[in-house]
Design a protein around this motif. Structure first.
Motif, PDB file in Angstrom:
ATOM      1  N   LYS A   1       0.824  -1.195   0.000  1.00  0.00           N
ATOM      2  CA  LYS A   1       0.000   0.000   0.000  1.00  0.00           C
ATOM      3  C   LYS A   1       0.862   1.251   0.000  1.00  0.00           C
ATOM      4  O   LYS A   1       0.558   2.248  -0.643  1.00  0.00           O
ATOM      5  CB  LYS A   1      -0.932  -0.023   1.206  1.00  0.00           C
ATOM      6  N   ASP A   2       1.977   1.233   0.785  1.00  0.00           N
ATOM      7  CA  ASP A   2       2.846   2.381   0.810  1.00  0.00           C
ATOM      8  C   ASP A   2       3.531   2.576  -0.529  1.00  0.00           C
ATOM      9  O   ASP A   2       3.728   3.696  -0.986  1.00  0.00           O
ATOM     10  CB  ASP A   2       3.910   2.215   1.903  1.00  0.00           C
TER      11      ASP A   2
ATOM     12  N   CYS B   1      -6.203  -4.765  -4.804  1.00  0.00           N
ATOM     13  CA  CYS B   1      -5.611  -6.090  -4.625  1.00  0.00           C
ATOM     14  C   CYS B   1      -6.259  -6.785  -3.441  1.00  0.00           C
ATOM     15  O   CYS B   1      -6.280  -6.232  -2.330  1.00  0.00           O
ATOM     16  CB  CYS B   1      -4.095  -5.990  -4.420  1.00  0.00           C
ATOM     17  N   ASP B   2      -6.808  -7.976  -3.665  1.00  0.00           N
ATOM     18  CA  ASP B   2      -7.307  -8.823  -2.583  1.00  0.00           C
ATOM     19  C   ASP B   2      -6.165  -9.724  -2.130  1.00  0.00           C
ATOM     20  O   ASP B   2      -5.938 -10.805  -2.681  1.00  0.00           O
ATOM     21  CB  ASP B   2      -8.490  -9.675  -3.062  1.00  0.00           C
ATOM     22  N   GLY B   3      -5.440  -9.281  -1.111  1.00  0.00           N
ATOM     23  CA  GLY B   3      -4.270 -10.004  -0.653  1.00  0.00           C
ATOM     24  C   GLY B   3      -3.057  -9.097  -0.636  1.00  0.00           C
ATOM     25  O   GLY B   3      -3.164  -7.874  -0.453  1.00  0.00           O
ATOM     26  N   GLU B   4      -1.889  -9.662  -0.814  1.00  0.00           N
ATOM     27  CA  GLU B   4      -0.635  -8.921  -0.831  1.00  0.00           C
ATOM     28  C   GLU B   4       0.008  -9.046  -2.204  1.00  0.00           C
ATOM     29  O   GLU B   4      -0.238  -9.996  -2.937  1.00  0.00           O
ATOM     30  CB  GLU B   4       0.325  -9.454   0.243  1.00  0.00           C
ATOM     31  N   TRP B   5       0.869  -8.073  -2.534  1.00  0.00           N
ATOM     32  CA  TRP B   5       1.576  -8.119  -3.814  1.00  0.00           C
ATOM     33  C   TRP B   5       3.017  -7.687  -3.614  1.00  0.00           C
ATOM     34  O   TRP B   5       3.359  -6.976  -2.665  1.00  0.00           O
ATOM     35  CB  TRP B   5       0.898  -7.261  -4.872  1.00  0.00           C
ATOM     36  N   ARG B   6       3.859  -8.134  -4.541  1.00  0.00           N
ATOM     37  CA  ARG B   6       5.286  -7.814  -4.508  1.00  0.00           C
ATOM     38  C   ARG B   6       5.807  -7.774  -5.931  1.00  0.00           C
ATOM     39  O   ARG B   6       5.499  -8.658  -6.734  1.00  0.00           O
ATOM     40  CB  ARG B   6       6.052  -8.864  -3.705  1.00  0.00           C
ATOM     41  N   TYR B   7       6.600  -6.757  -6.237  1.00  0.00           N
ATOM     42  CA  TYR B   7       7.182  -6.631  -7.575  1.00  0.00           C
ATOM     43  C   TYR B   7       8.651  -7.020  -7.522  1.00  0.00           C
ATOM     44  O   TYR B   7       9.419  -6.499  -6.709  1.00  0.00           O
ATOM     45  CB  TYR B   7       7.038  -5.204  -8.092  1.00  0.00           C
ATOM     46  N   ASN B   8       9.030  -7.958  -8.384  1.00  0.00           N
ATOM     47  CA  ASN B   8      10.416  -8.415  -8.498  1.00  0.00           C
ATOM     48  C   ASN B   8      11.033  -7.783  -9.743  1.00  0.00           C
ATOM     49  O   ASN B   8      10.822  -8.261 -10.859  1.00  0.00           O
ATOM     50  CB  ASN B   8      10.462  -9.941  -8.599  1.00  0.00           C
TER      51      ASN B   8
ATOM     52  N   TRP C   1       1.396 -12.045  -6.771  1.00  0.00           N
ATOM     53  CA  TRP C   1       0.164 -11.819  -6.007  1.00  0.00           C
ATOM     54  C   TRP C   1       0.025 -12.980  -5.023  1.00  0.00           C
ATOM     55  O   TRP C   1      -0.067 -14.139  -5.428  1.00  0.00           O
ATOM     56  CB  TRP C   1      -1.004 -11.744  -6.981  1.00  0.00           C
ATOM     57  N   SER C   2      -0.009 -12.664  -3.724  1.00  0.00           N
ATOM     58  CA  SER C   2       0.001 -13.685  -2.677  1.00  0.00           C
ATOM     59  C   SER C   2      -1.304 -13.668  -1.900  1.00  0.00           C
ATOM     60  O   SER C   2      -1.774 -12.592  -1.490  1.00  0.00           O
ATOM     61  CB  SER C   2       1.182 -13.474  -1.708  1.00  0.00           C
TER      62      SER C   2
ATOM     63  N   SER D   1      -9.739 -10.494  -6.892  1.00  0.00           N
ATOM     64  CA  SER D   1      -9.304  -9.740  -8.069  1.00  0.00           C
ATOM     65  C   SER D   1      -8.149  -8.824  -7.706  1.00  0.00           C
ATOM     66  O   SER D   1      -7.885  -8.542  -6.534  1.00  0.00           O
ATOM     67  CB  SER D   1     -10.462  -8.920  -8.645  1.00  0.00           C
ATOM     68  N   MET D   2      -7.484  -8.380  -8.749  1.00  0.00           N
ATOM     69  CA  MET D   2      -6.366  -7.451  -8.626  1.00  0.00           C
ATOM     70  C   MET D   2      -6.320  -6.598  -9.888  1.00  0.00           C
ATOM     71  O   MET D   2      -6.540  -7.108 -10.999  1.00  0.00           O
ATOM     72  CB  MET D   2      -5.047  -8.224  -8.441  1.00  0.00           C
ATOM     73  N   GLU D   3      -6.059  -5.310  -9.743  1.00  0.00           N
ATOM     74  CA  GLU D   3      -5.984  -4.397 -10.886  1.00  0.00           C
ATOM     75  C   GLU D   3      -4.688  -3.596 -10.782  1.00  0.00           C
ATOM     76  O   GLU D   3      -4.355  -3.088  -9.709  1.00  0.00           O
ATOM     77  CB  GLU D   3      -7.190  -3.455 -10.915  1.00  0.00           C
TER      78      GLU D   3
END
Length: 527
Positions: free
Chosen positions: A227-228, A438-445, A453-454, A466-468
């Motif tokens: 979120k940050d 985002c329903d859940g957590e996300w991380r960009y590699n 998407w976790s 879902s996630m957008e």
């Protein structure tokens, strides 16, 4: 004892695996193996056949023959002992005792045969020793792999830097006042950077730590607060992440790899995040039911391929408790085909659903050295889309200078999934994508340019999600294939262990046991 060749052939005469231990031509060994099925068909009830020149010592394994071709002067008792040892090794390395399974494990079988037979003579080894010898690690091989991986990483690092330099030079071209710079016509990146006022680090061609135009993107790849990150401004001044002079080359490379999100494993000080070894069993009997999924789904719907393989293994705490039989209950799925271990009494399993050795006077091995003793295997290769644990829908759409991507998942009510990770490939980006929802957590590699998407748990409370996110305009094929990882505590087979039957007699309480069940996605993709 002189073994000329060890082979696995089908009953029709087709050779699947053959290993020669003496110098002989290919024509001769092919002629010897081609003549074997004709000799077996004469109706003789023996495990060996003699011709004018050689002796065939063989053993049927389901629809196959395990065959030794020896000289007539060879000791038949030693040949039979060698054949027995090889017959125990074949099920250890082949998932299924059919033509497909043997072909997949052909090299492993040849390596195992070489540990048993050397120059035509039998070595004094056991099954456990052969498995240990074949699994031993080579320091030279590990070192070679580390060097090759280091070269690959260096090449990727150079490619990423060049791509960043080209992108940034294109941005500078659109700024006012660039015409006076481009008129010089140098064509070299170093001269262009010097005209823009970027320090070259004393003629060394490097970037200064205070130049404000570093090689590494300012995106923090290990931020655990998505979120940050999504609120971070694009116009914020970049962090000072350029490479500094004066450090050793190794430390400089490690720092740059860590800055780009690569997981670095130190040789001297192992990290605390390394996978811990499985704890030793504390119960008298531990039975593990494991199913592995290999699924390929199509992006427009439907299943391209489906393959589920399951195993039931047994671990025994004390060797003296090995005189038991296992009572099981299977589901009513007609698509699942079960196969027992060659040492298991198949008639007892088919009639009573009991897994016991053909020779009840022998105990089960403890299986402490690995994943346990395999008792039963099964496979399922047909399924409709309603039986798939998880389906993924990806809807990219281009609007102006942006691509809006809507990602959705739908989980089947059959399974509760844990540790779900949906990995979506992205185009090369200088910054993390803008995640709108985002329903859940996300991380960009950024190293691999993958958005992960976790979802910790998918149950009846969140069967869909879902996630957008938004990225620069690209073709929709960039976002495929999508890879998925998950685990579940229920299986397709529904196999359960209902009890342990002791063979020692004397009555008493039934032996205590524990059952572990899991379904894992070994390879799960949307293409």
């Amino acid at each position: 004892m002189v073994v000329l060749a060890a082979s696995i052939v089908v009953k029709s005469g087709k050779v699947l695996v053959s290993r020669q231990y003496v110098d002989m031509s290919r024509i001769r060994i092919e002629g010897l193996l081609a003549a074997f099925p004709k000799l077996v068909g004469m109706g003789k009830q023996h495990t060996y056949i003699e011709t004018e020149n050689v002796r065939y010592v063989y053993q049927p394994i389901e629809a196959l023959f395990l065959l030794l071709v020896t000289t007539k002067q060879s000791n038949i008792l030693e040949d039979l002992a060698t054949l027995t040892l090889l017959s125990k090794l074949v099920p250890e390395y082949s998932m299924s005792l059919d033509e497909e399974g043997i072909s997949r494990a052909s090299f492993e079988l040849i390596f195992a045969f070489d540990e048993v037979i050397s120059l035509g003579h039998k070595e004094s080894v056991t099954v456990a020793q052969v498995k240990q010898y074949c699994e031993m690690e080579s320091h030279e091989e590990k070192l070679h792999k580390l060097v090759m991986q280091s070269k690959i990483n260096d090449t990727k690092d150079v490619m990423k830097r060049k791509a960043n330099e080209i992108d940034k030079s294109k941005i500078e071209k659109n700024k006012p006042g660039y015409s006076s710079i481009s008129s010089m016509g140098s064509g070299r990146l170093e001269s262009s950077f010097s005209e823009l006022g970027i320090s070259s680090g004393g003629g060394g061609g490097g970037f200064g730590s205070g130049s404000g135009f570093g090689m590494i993107s300012d995106v923090d790849p290990i931020n655990t607060k998505p979120k940050d990150r999504s609120r971070s401004s694009v116009t914020a001044p970049p962090k000072s992440s350029g490479m500094k002079l004066g450090k050793s080359g190794k430390n400089q490379l490690m720092e740059s790899l860590k800055a780009e999100g690569e997981d670095i494993i130190e040789d001297v000080k192992p990290t605390g995040q390394s996978k811990a070894a499985a704890p030793p069993p504390t119960d008298p009997f531990t039975l593990t039911v494991e199913e592995k999924l290999n699924v390929i789904l199509r992006r427009d719907g439907g299943i391209s391929s489906f393959d589920m393989q399951g195993t039931l293994s047994l671990q025994i705490l004390n060797q003296e408790d090995g005189f038991v039989q296992v009572q099981i209950a299977t589901g009513e799925n007609p698509e699942i085909l079960f196969k027992t271990h060659p040492n298991i009494n198949r008639d007892m399993f088919n009639n009573e659903n009991i897994l016991g050795l053909k020779r009840p006077d022998q105990p089960f091995p403890t299986g402490q050295g690995g994943d346990g003793v395999g008792l039963l295997r099964w496979r399922m290769q047909k399924a409709d889309e309603s039986m798939v644990p998880l389906t993924i829908n990806c809807w990219p759409s281009v609007s102006g200078n942006e691509t809006y991507v809507s990602l959705e998942y739908e989980a089947s009510s059959i399974f509760d999934l844990t540790n779900v990770i949906i990995s979506v490939p992205l185009p090369a980006l200088r910054e993390a994508p803008s995640v709108r929802q985002c329903d859940g957590e996300w991380r960009y590699n950024p190293r691999n340019s993958v958005l992960e998407w976790s979802i910790l748990l998918i149950d009846n409370s969140n069967r869909s999600g879902s996630m957008e996110f938004v990225v620069p305009p690209v073709d929709s094929s960039v976002f495929f294939p999508i890879s998925v990882q998950f685990a579940a505590t229920s299986t397709y087979s529904g196999l359960k262990v209902t009890g342990m039957i002791p063979l020692g007699g004397g009555g008493g309480a039934a032996p205590r046991f524990v059952q572990r069940t899991q379904l894992i996605a070994q390879s799960y993709q949307v293409i």
